[in-house]
Design a protein around this motif. Structure first.
Motif, PDB file in Angstrom:
ATOM      1  N   ALA A 213       0.799  -1.221   0.045  1.00 50.33           N
ATOM      2  CA  ALA A 213      -0.059  -0.209   0.063  1.00 50.33           C
ATOM      3  C   ALA A 213       0.988   1.231  -0.197  1.00 50.33           C
ATOM      4  O   ALA A 213       0.647   2.169  -0.709  1.00 50.33           O
ATOM      5  N   PHE A 214       1.867   1.201   0.680  1.00 52.19           N
ATOM      6  CA  PHE A 214       2.681   2.557   0.956  1.00 52.19           C
ATOM      7  C   PHE A 214       3.459   2.800  -0.399  1.00 52.19           C
ATOM      8  O   PHE A 214       3.608   4.032  -1.090  1.00 52.19           O
ATOM      9  N   ALA A 215       3.863   1.926  -1.039  1.00 50.09           N
ATOM     10  CA  ALA A 215       4.532   2.249  -2.329  1.00 50.09           C
ATOM     11  C   ALA A 215       3.642   2.709  -3.413  1.00 50.09           C
ATOM     12  O   ALA A 215       3.834   3.629  -4.224  1.00 50.09           O
ATOM     13  N   VAL A 216       2.237   1.951  -3.503  1.00 51.43           N
ATOM     14  CA  VAL A 216       1.087   2.480  -4.373  1.00 51.43           C
ATOM     15  C   VAL A 216       0.787   3.786  -4.051  1.00 51.43           C
ATOM     16  O   VAL A 216       0.519   4.553  -5.028  1.00 51.43           O
ATOM     17  N   ASN A 217       0.674   4.537  -2.726  1.00 52.89           N
ATOM     18  CA  ASN A 217       0.304   5.591  -2.487  1.00 52.89           C
ATOM     19  C   ASN A 217       1.327   6.745  -2.691  1.00 52.89           C
ATOM     20  O   ASN A 217       1.182   7.718  -3.072  1.00 52.89           O
ATOM     21  N   VAL A 218       2.667   6.300  -2.959  1.00 50.11           N
ATOM     22  CA  VAL A 218       3.786   7.339  -3.172  1.00 50.11           C
ATOM     23  C   VAL A 218       3.758   7.436  -4.777  1.00 50.11           C
ATOM     24  O   VAL A 218       3.596   8.647  -5.317  1.00 50.11           O
ATOM     25  N   VAL A 219       3.394   6.698  -5.307  1.00 51.14           N
ATOM     26  CA  VAL A 219       3.106   6.721  -6.947  1.00 51.14           C
ATOM     27  C   VAL A 219       1.971   7.714  -7.357  1.00 51.14           C
ATOM     28  O   VAL A 219       2.210   8.492  -7.960  1.00 51.14           O
ATOM     29  N   ALA A 220       0.985   7.035  -6.407  1.00 53.64           N
ATOM     30  CA  ALA A 220      -0.214   7.946  -6.746  1.00 53.64           C
ATOM     31  C   ALA A 220      -0.117   9.578  -6.312  1.00 53.64           C
ATOM     32  O   ALA A 220      -0.689  10.506  -7.028  1.00 53.64           O
ATOM     33  N   LEU A 221       0.642   9.606  -5.314  1.00 52.39           N
ATOM     34  CA  LEU A 221       0.948  11.130  -4.864  1.00 52.39           C
ATOM     35  C   LEU A 221       1.616  11.825  -5.741  1.00 52.39           C
ATOM     36  O   LEU A 221       1.221  13.030  -6.365  1.00 52.39           O
ATOM     37  N   PHE A 222       2.630  11.296  -6.368  1.00 50.88           N
ATOM     38  CA  PHE A 222       3.512  12.130  -7.368  1.00 50.88           C
ATOM     39  C   PHE A 222       2.441  12.264  -9.033  1.00 50.88           C
ATOM     40  O   PHE A 222       2.560  13.426  -9.459  1.00 50.88           O
ATOM     41  N   ALA A 223       1.729  11.439  -9.036  1.00 48.78           N
ATOM     42  CA  ALA A 223       0.830  11.408 -10.205  1.00 48.78           C
ATOM     43  C   ALA A 223      -0.113  12.597 -10.042  1.00 48.78           C
ATOM     44  O   ALA A 223      -0.380  13.408 -11.029  1.00 48.78           O
ATOM     45  N   ARG A 224      -0.823  12.671  -8.893  1.00 49.50           N
ATOM     46  CA  ARG A 224      -1.708  13.940  -8.644  1.00 49.50           C
ATOM     47  C   ARG A 224      -0.886  15.184  -8.399  1.00 49.50           C
ATOM     48  O   ARG A 224      -1.392  16.242  -8.902  1.00 49.50           O
ATOM     49  N   LEU A 225       0.115  15.333  -7.680  1.00 55.71           N
ATOM     50  CA  LEU A 225       0.868  16.494  -7.830  1.00 55.71           C
ATOM     51  C   LEU A 225       1.280  17.077  -8.935  1.00 55.71           C
ATOM     52  O   LEU A 225       1.214  18.421  -9.052  1.00 55.71           O
ATOM     53  N   ARG A 226       1.522  16.317  -9.911  1.00 59.77           N
ATOM     54  CA  ARG A 226       2.095  16.840 -11.304  1.00 59.77           C
ATOM     55  C   ARG A 226       0.903  17.492 -11.743  1.00 59.77           C
ATOM     56  O   ARG A 226       0.947  18.634 -12.431  1.00 59.77           O
ATOM     57  N   LEU A 227      -0.385  17.166 -11.517  1.00 61.11           N
ATOM     58  CA  LEU A 227      -1.498  17.859 -12.210  1.00 61.11           C
ATOM     59  C   LEU A 227      -1.936  19.066 -11.276  1.00 61.11           C
ATOM     60  O   LEU A 227      -2.397  20.013 -11.914  1.00 61.11           O
ATOM     61  N   VAL A 228      -1.791  18.761  -9.890  1.00 59.30           N
ATOM     62  CA  VAL A 228      -2.145  19.907  -9.228  1.00 59.30           C
ATOM     63  C   VAL A 228      -1.369  21.467  -9.555  1.00 59.30           C
ATOM     64  O   VAL A 228      -1.975  22.519  -9.299  1.00 59.30           O
ATOM     65  N   ALA A 229       0.007  21.200  -9.962  1.00 57.08           N
ATOM     66  CA  ALA A 229       0.705  22.407 -10.383  1.00 57.08           C
ATOM     67  C   ALA A 229       0.548  22.779 -11.775  1.00 57.08           C
ATOM     68  O   ALA A 229       1.211  23.678 -12.325  1.00 57.08           O
ATOM     69  N   THR A 230      -0.365  22.347 -12.496  1.00 48.99           N
ATOM     70  CA  THR A 230      -0.618  23.060 -13.920  1.00 48.99           C
ATOM     71  C   THR A 230      -1.423  24.170 -13.967  1.00 48.99           C
ATOM     72  O   THR A 230      -2.112  24.516 -13.201  1.00 48.99           O
ATOM     73  N   ASP A 231      -1.397  24.723 -15.235  1.00 47.70           N
ATOM     74  CA  ASP A 231      -2.079  26.214 -15.331  1.00 47.70           C
ATOM     75  C   ASP A 231      -3.692  25.708 -15.150  1.00 47.70           C
ATOM     76  O   ASP A 231      -4.084  26.523 -14.689  1.00 47.70           O
ATOM     77  N   GLU A 232      -4.159  24.713 -15.769  1.00 47.12           N
ATOM     78  CA  GLU A 232      -5.600  24.414 -15.822  1.00 47.12           C
ATOM     79  C   GLU A 232      -6.163  24.694 -14.388  1.00 47.12           C
ATOM     80  O   GLU A 232      -7.167  25.159 -13.986  1.00 47.12           O
ATOM     81  N   PHE A 233      -5.169  23.955 -13.286  1.00 45.13           N
ATOM     82  CA  PHE A 233      -5.745  23.716 -12.033  1.00 45.13           C
ATOM     83  C   PHE A 233      -5.699  25.262 -11.335  1.00 45.13           C
ATOM     84  O   PHE A 233      -6.759  25.681 -10.807  1.00 45.13           O
ATOM     85  N   VAL A 234      -4.920  25.830 -11.533  1.00 45.73           N
ATOM     86  CA  VAL A 234      -4.575  27.458 -11.053  1.00 45.73           C
ATOM     87  C   VAL A 234      -5.712  28.145 -11.628  1.00 45.73           C
ATOM     88  O   VAL A 234      -6.017  29.079 -10.809  1.00 45.73           O
ATOM     89  N   ASN A 235      -5.844  28.084 -12.747  1.00 46.79           N
ATOM     90  CA  ASN A 235      -7.064  29.030 -13.589  1.00 46.79           C
ATOM     91  C   ASN A 235      -8.265  28.667 -13.194  1.00 46.79           C
ATOM     92  O   ASN A 235      -9.180  29.633 -12.969  1.00 46.79           O
ATOM     93  N   LEU A 236      -8.595  27.443 -12.500  1.00 48.41           N
ATOM     94  CA  LEU A 236      -9.834  27.278 -12.056  1.00 48.41           C
ATOM     95  C   LEU A 236      -9.923  27.595 -10.468  1.00 48.41           C
ATOM     96  O   LEU A 236     -10.958  28.278  -9.914  1.00 48.41           O
ATOM     97  N   LEU A 237      -8.675  27.612  -9.998  1.00 51.75           N
ATOM     98  CA  LEU A 237      -8.755  28.312  -8.469  1.00 51.75           C
ATOM     99  C   LEU A 237      -9.120  29.660  -8.544  1.00 51.75           C
ATOM    100  O   LEU A 237      -9.627  30.333  -7.886  1.00 51.75           O
ATOM    101  N   GLN A 238      -8.589  30.422  -9.655  1.00 55.83           N
ATOM    102  CA  GLN A 238      -8.547  31.757  -9.973  1.00 55.83           C
ATOM    103  C   GLN A 238     -10.224  32.248 -10.067  1.00 55.83           C
ATOM    104  O   GLN A 238     -10.766  32.999  -9.718  1.00 55.83           O
ATOM    105  N   THR A 239     -10.884  31.424 -10.928  1.00 58.66           N
ATOM    106  CA  THR A 239     -12.353  31.598 -11.034  1.00 58.66           C
ATOM    107  C   THR A 239     -13.349  30.913  -9.961  1.00 58.66           C
ATOM    108  O   THR A 239     -14.395  30.816  -9.983  1.00 58.66           O
TER     109      THR A 239
END
Length: 444
Positions: A213-239
């Motif tokens: 479980a721990f290894a699976v969660n580390v992989v998932a964490l990096f996959a999601r953080l990569r998307l959280v840092a995108t322009d689309e995500f920030v733009n939606l936060l702006q609106t």
């Protein structure tokens, strides 16, 4: 306005990650992959615990009780995570508002992985006595708090970025995490059951799925953080499309919509654990069928559920997501009536048990595929992120959290018809909630 100044809730590391990814245009397919990976890790953790609640915990942590009572005790601990989940949402929403989504996700997924992996090192009742049970309950609560905190808004981001006329298809993508997580968990347990003696399995074999479980969660964490840092995500936060708001403010403005949204997916959520966790308990306690072999039958059922989830997306784009949910609730009601009238279907007949699992998983896929955010538009842009998270948490508590405990307790006393009655109550709740939501929409 610069892109880094547009994300005032992010900490320095999250802003740096955003700056590193501003030149990359994220497509909906990439968002879908990140969401699927994240959801698979969450459901894998939960299904590992759920399967162990039947095959391991009654013997390891409750050896002083008879098998049925011990399993009910284990299901009681299983339910704790669903009670803790809305509390986790409230706590982590505040972390999100103060420190940013990257910090929140990192803490939540490490807590989820740690809570699950820690169980693998936990001595049983014979070594620690009641302390072992207390620690098991504490780690289960940690799982629930973490899952509440793991809500990242990526499913909403995916739907908002979906091509015209494909929102149902992309809304179904995150739901694939459930069958994929179950397939991984069931395959691991089935492998160890088939290749170890019962003594070795209870001594050390059951611990390996928790290690993973721990290894699976580390992989998932990096996959999601990569998307959280995108322009689309920030733009939606702006609106303010995906910005957390205080829960009390949400409830003051939208408590009716939270209540309706919590009841809309009950047909699907009631079915959820009645084709995954409960059947394993019935097979183990009241039949001679091999648990390892039955897990592989469920594995096949989960593959059907994955296909049905994709089919639900195609159908929803043609007839509408709410109409799709209503049709599925009606089908689940028919399935429930059949279970009431023919409880022997799941009794001692291996063919009947297989039919129940395959049909149940198919219905689960069709209904679960469109439960995410089906009425989230009721909340409006400002409240959508928090409203979707809280209503989902409440739906899991009411519909699924106590399902194995309640249904096993009732069916062991009064027969398998209780399974159908429980499912029927969930289907009725969904149909009523959809009807109320439609009336409110007309009145508005």
């Amino acid at each position: 306005m610069s892109s880094d100044s547009a994300a005032p809730t992010s900490d320095a590391l999250e802003r740096d990650a955003h700056l590193a990814s501003t030149d990359h245009k994220v497509e909906p397919s990439e968002i879908a992959m990140g969401v699927i990976i994240g959801r698979t890790s969450e459901f894998f953790d939960f299904f590992v615990f759920g399967i162990a609640s039947v095959l391991v915990f009654p013997k390891v942590f409750f050896p002083f009780a008879d098998p049925l009572t011990a399993t009910l005790y284990a299901f009681g601990i299983f339910a704790l995570a669903f009670v803790a989940r809305p509390i986790g949402s409230v706590l982590f929403m505040e972390i999100d508002r103060r420190h940013g989504r990257g910090v929140k996700l990192t803490i939540a997924l490490f807590l989820l992985g740690f809570s699950t992996a820690a169980i693998s090192f936990l001595p049983g009742y014979d070594h620690l006595g009641v302390t072992a049970i207390v620690l098991l309950a504490a780690f289960r609560i940690g799982q629930g708090l973490a899952l509440g905190g793991a809500w990242d808004g990526l499913a909403s981001l995916l739907a908002l970025n979906a091509p015209e006329g494909r929102r149902g298809w992309y809304a179904a993508m995150p739901q694939l995490g459930a069958p994929l997580g179950f397939m991984l968990a069931s395959a691991l347990f089935s492998f160890f059951l088939a290749n170890l003696t019962p003594e070795d399995f209870l001594d050390w074999g059951w611990r390996y799925p928790f290690y993973v479980a721990f290894a699976v969660n580390v992989v998932a964490l990096f996959a999601r953080l990569r998307l959280v840092a995108t322009d689309e995500f920030v733009n939606l936060l702006q609106t303010r499309e995906l910005e957390p708001v205080p829960v009390l403010e949400l409830l003051r403005v939208h408590w009716r919509h939270v209540l309706i949204a919590a009841f809309v997916p009950l047909a699907s959520f009631a079915l959820f654990h009645l084709v995954t966790i409960f059947p394993i308990s019935w097979i183990t306690l009241f039949t001679q069928r091999s648990a390892g072999e039955f897990l592989m039958v469920q594995f096949a059922g989960a593959t059907m559920a994955a296909g049905a989830i994709l089919a639900s997306g195609l159908m929803a784009d043609q007839i509408g997501r709410r109409t799709m949910l209503a049709i599925c609730a009606g089908l689940i009601a028919l399935f429930a009536v059949g279970s009431i009238l023919a409880p022997l279907l799941f009794g001692d007949s291996m063919a009947g048990q297989t039919v129940y699992v395959v049909v149940g998983f198919g219905l689960l896929g069709l209904s679960y595929g469109q439960t995410a955010g089906a009425v989230s538009s009721n909340f409006g842009a400002r409240y959508r992120y928090t409203g979707s998270a809280l209503s989902s948490d409440l739906a899991w508590v009411v519909g699924a959290g106590f399902a194995p405990l309640v249904v096993l307790s009732l069916s062991s006393r009064y027969g398998l018809a209780c399974v159908g009655l429980y499912l029927l109550s969930g289907a009725v709740a969904t149909l009523v909630a959809l009807g109320v939501n439609k009336l409110k929409a007309r009145a508005a």
